[in-house]
Design a protein around this motif. Sequence first.
Motif, PDB file in Angstrom:
ATOM      1  N   VAL A 177       0.849  -1.205   0.000  1.00 35.16           N
ATOM      2  CA  VAL A 177       0.000   0.000   0.000  1.00 35.16           C
ATOM      3  C   VAL A 177       0.882   1.253   0.000  1.00 35.16           C
ATOM      4  CG1 VAL A 177      -1.839   1.240   1.202  1.00 35.16           C
ATOM      5  CG2 VAL A 177      -1.766  -1.275   1.307  1.00 35.16           C
ATOM      6  N   PHE A 178       0.724   2.088  -1.041  1.00 38.02           N
ATOM      7  CA  PHE A 178       1.563   3.273  -1.188  1.00 38.02           C
ATOM      8  C   PHE A 178       0.691   4.526  -1.258  1.00 38.02           C
ATOM      9  CE2 PHE A 178       3.970  -0.275  -2.680  1.00 38.02           C
ATOM     10  CZ  PHE A 178       5.273  -0.020  -2.280  1.00 38.02           C
ATOM     11  N   LEU A 179       1.077   5.554  -0.503  1.00 38.81           N
ATOM     12  CA  LEU A 179       0.365   6.835  -0.539  1.00 38.81           C
ATOM     13  C   LEU A 179       1.026   7.709  -1.600  1.00 38.81           C
ATOM     14  CD1 LEU A 179       0.352   7.490   3.331  1.00 38.81           C
ATOM     15  CD2 LEU A 179      -1.461   6.406   1.974  1.00 38.81           C
ATOM     16  N   VAL A 180       0.229   8.295  -2.482  1.00 35.77           N
ATOM     17  CA  VAL A 180       0.781   9.152  -3.527  1.00 35.77           C
ATOM     18  C   VAL A 180       0.056  10.503  -3.476  1.00 35.77           C
ATOM     19  CG1 VAL A 180       1.019   9.459  -6.028  1.00 35.77           C
ATOM     20  CG2 VAL A 180       1.406   7.208  -5.024  1.00 35.77           C
ATOM     21  N   PRO A 181       0.817  11.601  -3.276  1.00 34.93           N
ATOM     22  CA  PRO A 181       0.166  12.922  -3.250  1.00 34.93           C
ATOM     23  C   PRO A 181      -0.481  13.190  -4.603  1.00 34.93           C
ATOM     24  CG  PRO A 181       2.489  13.082  -2.611  1.00 34.93           C
ATOM     25  CD  PRO A 181       2.273  11.691  -3.121  1.00 34.93           C
ATOM     26  N   ALA A 182      -1.732  13.662  -4.592  1.00 34.73           N
ATOM     27  CA  ALA A 182      -2.463  13.749  -5.870  1.00 34.73           C
ATOM     28  C   ALA A 182      -3.209  15.062  -6.035  1.00 34.73           C
ATOM     29  CB  ALA A 182      -3.433  12.574  -5.968  1.00 34.73           C
ATOM     30  N   GLU A 183      -2.693  16.121  -5.360  1.00 35.26           N
ATOM     31  CA  GLU A 183      -3.421  17.387  -5.482  1.00 35.26           C
ATOM     32  C   GLU A 183      -3.103  18.111  -6.787  1.00 35.26           C
ATOM     33  OE1 GLU A 183      -3.066  19.673  -1.783  1.00 35.26           O
ATOM     34  OE2 GLU A 183      -4.189  17.967  -0.973  1.00 35.26           O
ATOM     35  N   HIS A 184      -1.985  17.743  -7.435  1.00 32.72           N
ATOM     36  CA  HIS A 184      -1.558  18.538  -8.580  1.00 32.72           C
ATOM     37  C   HIS A 184      -1.662  17.776  -9.897  1.00 32.72           C
ATOM     38  CE1 HIS A 184      -0.784  21.539  -5.685  1.00 32.72           C
ATOM     39  NE2 HIS A 184       0.014  20.745  -5.015  1.00 32.72           N
ATOM     40  N   ASP A 185      -0.618  17.844 -10.699  1.00 32.32           N
ATOM     41  CA  ASP A 185      -0.624  17.375 -12.078  1.00 32.32           C
ATOM     42  C   ASP A 185      -0.871  15.855 -12.221  1.00 32.32           C
ATOM     43  OD1 ASP A 185      -0.180  17.004 -14.659  1.00 32.32           O
ATOM     44  OD2 ASP A 185       1.934  17.645 -14.678  1.00 32.32           O
TER      45      ASP A 185
END
Length: 199
Positions: A177-185
């Motif tokens: 399980v990996f968290l990936v920041p997804a607020e941008h591009d």
Amino acid sequence: MSGFYLALEGGEGAGKTTLAKLVCDQLEHEGHQVVLVREPGGTTLGDEIRSLVLQSEAMSPWAEAFLFATQRAQLVSEVVGPALAEGKLVVTDRSLYSSLAYQGGARGLGIDRVRALNLLAVEGCIPDLVVVLEVEPEIGMARQDSPPDRIGGETPEFQAKVAEAYRELARQEPDRVFLVPAEHDPVQVLKRVRELIEL
Ligand code: TYD
């Protein structure tokens, strides 16, 4: 030969659906055979359960958890399992990890108990890789299509508990399980997700 099972996860408005399409296009472009599914749904029974679980007014937390597990049992036996057995790549927009975060964490049923229920339902067929797209719950909720369904319309406190449960899942299973920041591009997010898929 057995395929690869990728789950895209996250709170409301995290961009999973957009990313799922981008990931599938990229993998198909590379020559892989890809099957895209979404939960709840993906089968005739699953679509019927989807309207029940998302539109009914009142529902006990365990009734909700069992309905999600039921649609998942059908999806895995009818679509996901056979596709993996043929060596295909399955990309799913939500998975049992949504149940762990929403029903196990945010509804308070307990991650372990909801996991046990779901492992029975899917007979142990779980995603090889789970990517959790992270956006601030307020930003995600503002991005949502309106009107939200029964669960998408839950309070900001509920959505914060969902986010915390995903973080807990990433701590419990750091190799899956990996968290990936997804607020941008979205293109940057796609790049990161592609790196995580070991194919
Ligand atoms: P959906 O329209 O797919 O929402 P989204 O665009 O946010 O993915 O609706 C799914 C809703 O159901 C969403 O609020 C999350 C919730 N859900 C659970 O609570 N448990 C589950 O196991 C699944 C698959 C979804």
